[in-house]
Design a protein around this motif. Structure first.
Motif, PDB file in Angstrom:
ATOM      1  N   LEU A 118       0.828  -1.218   0.000  1.00 59.54           N
ATOM      2  CA  LEU A 118       0.000   0.000   0.000  1.00 59.54           C
ATOM      3  C   LEU A 118       0.856   1.260   0.000  1.00 59.54           C
ATOM      4  CD1 LEU A 118      -2.853  -1.035   2.439  1.00 59.54           C
ATOM      5  CD2 LEU A 118      -2.963  -0.831  -0.039  1.00 59.54           C
ATOM      6  N   ILE A 119       1.930   1.234   0.744  1.00 58.63           N
ATOM      7  CA  ILE A 119       2.823   2.397   0.791  1.00 58.63           C
ATOM      8  C   ILE A 119       3.446   2.634  -0.579  1.00 58.63           C
ATOM      9  CG2 ILE A 119       4.984   3.266   1.788  1.00 58.63           C
ATOM     10  CD1 ILE A 119       4.152   1.672   4.357  1.00 58.63           C
ATOM     11  N   ALA A 120       3.885   1.577  -1.234  1.00 62.86           N
ATOM     12  CA  ALA A 120       4.490   1.712  -2.560  1.00 62.86           C
ATOM     13  C   ALA A 120       3.482   2.252  -3.571  1.00 62.86           C
ATOM     14  CB  ALA A 120       5.040   0.367  -3.028  1.00 62.86           C
ATOM     15  N   GLY A 121       2.247   1.810  -3.476  1.00 62.89           N
ATOM     16  CA  GLY A 121       1.213   2.327  -4.368  1.00 62.89           C
ATOM     17  C   GLY A 121       0.978   3.814  -4.168  1.00 62.89           C
ATOM     18  N   ASP A 122       0.962   4.250  -2.919  1.00 66.03           N
ATOM     19  CA  ASP A 122       0.789   5.665  -2.615  1.00 66.03           C
ATOM     20  C   ASP A 122       1.978   6.475  -3.130  1.00 66.03           C
ATOM     21  OD1 ASP A 122      -0.688   7.831  -1.326  1.00 66.03           O
ATOM     22  OD2 ASP A 122       0.987   7.862   0.109  1.00 66.03           O
ATOM     23  N   LEU A 123       3.183   5.960  -2.931  1.00 64.34           N
ATOM     24  CA  LEU A 123       4.371   6.652  -3.434  1.00 64.34           C
ATOM     25  C   LEU A 123       4.338   6.765  -4.956  1.00 64.34           C
ATOM     26  CD1 LEU A 123       7.133   5.097  -1.157  1.00 64.34           C
ATOM     27  CD2 LEU A 123       6.278   7.442  -1.096  1.00 64.34           C
TER      28      LEU A 123
END
Length: 187
Positions: free
Chosen positions: A80-85
């Motif tokens: 999820l963090i990578a998607g947001d980044l």
């Protein structure tokens, strides 16, 4: 501002270019489909080489479980963090960062001298894989916004997931049989 930045990519000349144009779509799809193939080959690599790997690293009773599952933990923790980044800072940046991080983590895995170092490398591979998967699927969604072309593009992307799962153990087993488990991570 973020939406405009995310919808634009840079050409080799450095000028803004809309990623949905016909000229960049085949390249976008090819690079995006390479990501799940690479990630899943890497994900399944130790399934065949695990006995040899854990023996060489002197793994204890829980070592094989950690060696096999660390990549899944890194992937799940940062998906999820990578998607947001990728959405906020650009899919291309996250894709490239994921590629470089995956390469560095693979070198670390190949050079591992103990189980802790190998597990740490596999965790890092999972984190890098999260960046690759989210950025690549986002790029497909952006380059093919709707209709039949999007169905074909996501079908190809999904096929690479299956191909990676099917070929990962075969490739790693063949490479390890000729050389060693370390060569799998160098490749």
């Amino acid at each position: 501002m973020n939406r405009k930045r995310a919808s634009m990519t840079l050409t080799t000349a450095g000028r803004p270019h809309d990623a949905r144009s016909g000229a960049t779509r085949p390249l976008t799809l090819a690079l995006a489909c390479a990501a799940p193939l690479l990630v899943l080959v890497d994900y399944t690599a130790p399934m065949v080489t695990l006995p040899q790997t854990t023996r060489d690293l002197g793994a204890g009773p829980s070592g094989p479980a950690w060696a096999l599952n660390a990549i899944a933990l890194g992937l799940a923790a940062l998906l999820l963090i990578a998607g947001d980044l990728a959405d906020n800072y650009g899919r291309r940046r996250i894709y490239l960062a994921g590629m470089w991080a995956l390469a560095a983590a693979s070198v670390m895995a190949a050079l591992s001298v103990n189980t802790a170092m190998f597990v740490t490398a596999r965790l890092a591979q999972g984190a890098a894989s999260a960046g690759l998967l989210t950025a690549s699927l986002g790029a497909v969604g952006h380059a093919f916004p709707e209709g039949r072309e999007r169905l074909r593009a996501t079908g190809r992307y999904g096929a690479m997931l299956g191909l990676g799962i099917a070929t990962g153990p075969v490739i790693s087993g063949a490479v390890a049989a000729v050389t060693s488990w370390r060569t799998v991570y160098w490749v």
